[in-house]
Design an enzyme around this catalytic site. Sequence first.
Site, PDB file in Angstrom:
ATOM      1  N   GLY A  24      -5.155  10.405  -0.504  1.00  0.00           N
ATOM      2  CA  GLY A  24      -5.940  11.315   0.342  1.00  0.00           C
ATOM      3  C   GLY A  24      -5.595  12.783   0.103  1.00  0.00           C
ATOM      4  N   GLY A  84      -0.966   8.191   0.152  1.00  0.00           N
ATOM      5  CA  GLY A  84      -0.918   9.493  -0.509  1.00  0.00           C
ATOM      6  C   GLY A  84       0.071  10.443   0.142  1.00  0.00           C
ATOM      7  N   LYS A  96       0.868  -1.195   0.000  1.00  0.00           N
ATOM      8  CA  LYS A  96       0.000   0.000   0.000  1.00  0.00           C
ATOM      9  C   LYS A  96       0.896   1.232   0.000  1.00  0.00           C
ATOM     10  CE  LYS A  96      -2.638   3.476   1.207  1.00  0.00           C
ATOM     11  NZ  LYS A  96      -2.498   4.045   2.491  1.00  0.00           N
ATOM     12  N   ASP A 150      -6.099   1.729   2.830  1.00  0.00           N
ATOM     13  CA  ASP A 150      -5.505   0.750   3.759  1.00  0.00           C
ATOM     14  C   ASP A 150      -6.446  -0.452   3.912  1.00  0.00           C
ATOM     15  OD1 ASP A 150      -3.214   2.316   4.504  1.00  0.00           O
ATOM     16  OD2 ASP A 150      -4.570   3.562   5.690  1.00  0.00           O
ATOM     17  N   LYS A 154      -5.456   1.987   9.050  1.00  0.00           N
ATOM     18  CA  LYS A 154      -4.188   1.313   8.767  1.00  0.00           C
ATOM     19  C   LYS A 154      -3.989   0.120   9.698  1.00  0.00           C
ATOM     20  CE  LYS A 154      -1.420   4.698   7.726  1.00  0.00           C
ATOM     21  NZ  LYS A 154      -1.879   4.739   6.333  1.00  0.00           N
TER      22      LYS A 154
HETATM   23  N1  LIG Z   1      -0.027   6.041  17.025  1.00  0.00           N
HETATM   24  C1  LIG Z   1       0.295   6.646  15.866  1.00  0.00           C
HETATM   25  N2  LIG Z   1       1.493   6.416  15.285  1.00  0.00           N
HETATM   26  C2  LIG Z   1       1.828   7.008  14.122  1.00  0.00           C
HETATM   27  N3  LIG Z   1       1.016   7.895  13.465  1.00  0.00           N
HETATM   28  C3  LIG Z   1      -0.185   8.166  13.972  1.00  0.00           C
HETATM   29  C4  LIG Z   1      -0.605   7.555  15.197  1.00  0.00           C
HETATM   30  N4  LIG Z   1      -1.855   7.987  15.449  1.00  0.00           N
HETATM   31  C5  LIG Z   1      -2.209   8.796  14.447  1.00  0.00           C
HETATM   32  N5  LIG Z   1      -1.213   8.941  13.552  1.00  0.00           N
HETATM   33  C6  LIG Z   1      -1.292   9.754  12.319  1.00  0.00           C
HETATM   34  O1  LIG Z   1      -1.582   8.898  11.220  1.00  0.00           O
HETATM   35  C7  LIG Z   1      -0.948   9.435  10.057  1.00  0.00           C
HETATM   36  C8  LIG Z   1      -0.828   8.352   8.966  1.00  0.00           C
HETATM   37  O2  LIG Z   1      -2.088   8.095   8.376  1.00  0.00           O
HETATM   38  P1  LIG Z   1      -2.537   8.797   6.992  1.00  0.00           P
HETATM   39  O3  LIG Z   1      -2.390  10.279   7.139  1.00  0.00           O
HETATM   40  O4  LIG Z   1      -3.877   8.281   6.651  1.00  0.00           O
HETATM   41  O5  LIG Z   1      -1.408   8.304   5.999  1.00  0.00           O
HETATM   42  P2  LIG Z   1      -1.460   7.640   4.545  1.00  0.00           P
HETATM   43  O6  LIG Z   1      -1.766   8.722   3.574  1.00  0.00           O
HETATM   44  O7  LIG Z   1      -0.078   7.097   4.395  1.00  0.00           O
HETATM   45  O8  LIG Z   1      -2.511   6.552   4.552  1.00  0.00           O
HETATM   46  C9  LIG Z   1       0.366   9.935  10.593  1.00  0.00           C
HETATM   47  O9  LIG Z   1       0.950  10.905   9.768  1.00  0.00           O
HETATM   48  C10 LIG Z   1      -0.023  10.512  11.956  1.00  0.00           C
HETATM   49  O10 LIG Z   1      -0.356  11.857  11.817  1.00  0.00           O
HETATM   50  C1  LIG Z   2     -13.185   6.521   2.547  1.00  0.00           C
HETATM   51  C2  LIG Z   2     -11.874   7.236   2.455  1.00  0.00           C
HETATM   52  O1  LIG Z   2     -11.495   7.947   3.375  1.00  0.00           O
HETATM   53  N1  LIG Z   2     -11.160   7.043   1.339  1.00  0.00           N
HETATM   54  C3  LIG Z   2      -9.891   7.657   1.058  1.00  0.00           C
HETATM   55  C4  LIG Z   2      -9.296   6.990  -0.166  1.00  0.00           C
HETATM   56  C5  LIG Z   2      -7.862   7.381  -0.440  1.00  0.00           C
HETATM   57  C6  LIG Z   2      -6.932   6.936   0.674  1.00  0.00           C
HETATM   58  O2  LIG Z   2      -7.214   6.101   1.507  1.00  0.00           O
HETATM   59  O3  LIG Z   2      -5.711   7.586   0.624  1.00  0.00           O
HETATM   60  P1  LIG Z   2      -4.544   7.541   1.720  1.00  0.00           P
HETATM   61  O4  LIG Z   2      -4.073   6.141   1.816  1.00  0.00           O
HETATM   62  O5  LIG Z   2      -3.548   8.465   1.123  1.00  0.00           O
HETATM   63  O6  LIG Z   2      -5.084   8.043   3.040  1.00  0.00           O
HETATM   64  C7  LIG Z   2     -10.044   9.185   0.823  1.00  0.00           C
HETATM   65  O7  LIG Z   2     -11.059   9.606   0.250  1.00  0.00           O
HETATM   66  O8  LIG Z   2      -9.118   9.918   1.193  1.00  0.00           O
END
Ligand SMILES: Nc1ncnc2c1ncn2[C@@H]1O[C@H](COP(=O)(O)OP(=O)(O)O)[C@@H](O)[C@H]1O
Ligand SMILES: CC(=O)N[C@@H](CCC(=O)OP(=O)(O)O)C(=O)O
Length: 299
Positions: free
Chosen positions: A69, A36, A33, A194, A251
Site C-alpha cells: 500500500g 506494506g 501476509k 489481506d 485484515k
Molecule cells: N482496532 C485496531 N487495532 C489495530 N490497528 C487498527 C485498528 N483499527 C484500525 N487500525 C489501523 O490499521 C492499520 C493496519 O492496517 P494497514 O495500514 O492496512 O496495514 P498493512 O499495510 O500491514 O496491511 C494500523 O496501523 C492502524 O492504524
Molecule cells: C484494493 C486495495 O486497496 N488494494 C491494495 C493492494 C495492496 C495492499 O493491500 O497492501 P497493504 O497490505 O500494504 O495494505 C492497495 O492498492 O493498496
Amino acid sequence: MSTRKHTALPKAQILIEALPWLTRHHGKTVVIKFGGNAMVDEALKAAFAQDVVFLRHAGLKPVVVHGGGPQISAQLDRHGLVSEFKAGLRVTTPEAMDVVRMVLAGQVQRELVGLLNQHGPLAVGMTGEDAHTITATQHRPEIDGELVDIGRVGEITAIDTGAIEALLADGRIPVISSIARSQDDGHVYNVNADTAAAALAAALGAETLMVLTDVEGLYEDWPHSDEVISRLTASQLEKLLPDLSSGMVPKMEGCLFAVRNGVTTARVIDGRVQHSILLEIFTDEGIGTMVVPDGQGES
Ligand SMILES: Nc1ncnc2c1ncn2[C@@H]1O[C@H](COP(=O)(O)OP(=O)(O)O)[C@@H](O)[C@H]1O
Ligand SMILES: CC(=O)N[C@@H](CCC(=O)OP(=O)(O)O)C(=O)O
C-alpha cells in the site's frame, strides 16, 4: 571442547523447545501476509526472509502474499495521481491500476523473491493473474446503503490453487502479488492483499494464516488504548467488525473468512518486530492476536 559444549547447550535447548510446534506443523501450509507498512525497513525485510526460509527448511510449506500500500501510494504520487480510499480499499482508476501492477509485481514482489533467494533457489514470484490463480469481478462496496464504484478493485470469485500447489510440491516458496484476472471483462483487478491472503489460505486448506502488520495486533479500543486482544473466536470477531476502521477492516474480515473456511488459526502479528514469525513459534499463546473457529475456547 568442554567450553564449546557449554556454550552450545542453551542453543540445543532452544531448538528442542520448538520441537512440539515443529512436529505439529510439519508438512502444513502456512500463508504469510507481509504488509506494506511492515516492509519499510531493510533489516526487517531480511529477517522476514530468514524466518520464511527457516519454516521451509523445518518442513512447513510457507506461501507468501505481499501488500505494498505505502509503496503504491508513493509511486502514484510521483505520477501526480492521488490516492483515495473508500471502505478501506484504494479507488483504482485504469491509470492507477497500471501503477499498482507495476509496483506490486515489478517492485515489491521482485524484492521479496530476491531476499528469499539469497538462501537458495526457493522463491518463485507470481501474481493472481498467473494460471488463473485469482479470478475476480468488479467489487462495489456498500457505503451508507449505496453501492459505490471504486474502479478496478476486484472481488474474488474463484481461486485455482494448481500453480501454487505445484510449486509447493517442488519445494518452492510461492510469493504472490494480490492482482486478479477478470472473470468477465479482460481487465486486471486490484485486490486488497489481506483479502487475497485469506482467500488463498482457505483454498489451500492452510493450517495457519499469519498477517504481519505495523501494529502489535488488534487493539481492543483503538486509537484510545493499546490493549491488544490476544485471542478471540470467529463469533467474537464478527461482533467487533462493524467498529473497526481503515486497514484493520479487510485484515480482520480476512481472518474471519479464513477460520470460517477451514483454516485452524489466523494471527495478526507485529511485523515491526524482527523475527516476529519465529517468536510466534517459540511462544505458545503467540505474540499478537489469534482468531480461532467457534467452539475453541473463549478469550
Ligand atoms: N482496532 C485496531 N487495532 C489495530 N490497528 C487498527 C485498528 N483499527 C484500525 N487500525 C489501523 O490499521 C492499520 C493496519 O492496517 P494497514 O495500514 O492496512 O496495514 P498493512 O499495510 O500491514 O496491511 C494500523 O496501523 C492502524 O492504524
Ligand atoms: C484494493 C486495495 O486497496 N488494494 C491494495 C493492494 C495492496 C495492499 O493491500 O497492501 P497493504 O497490505 O500494504 O495494505 C492497495 O492498492 O493498496
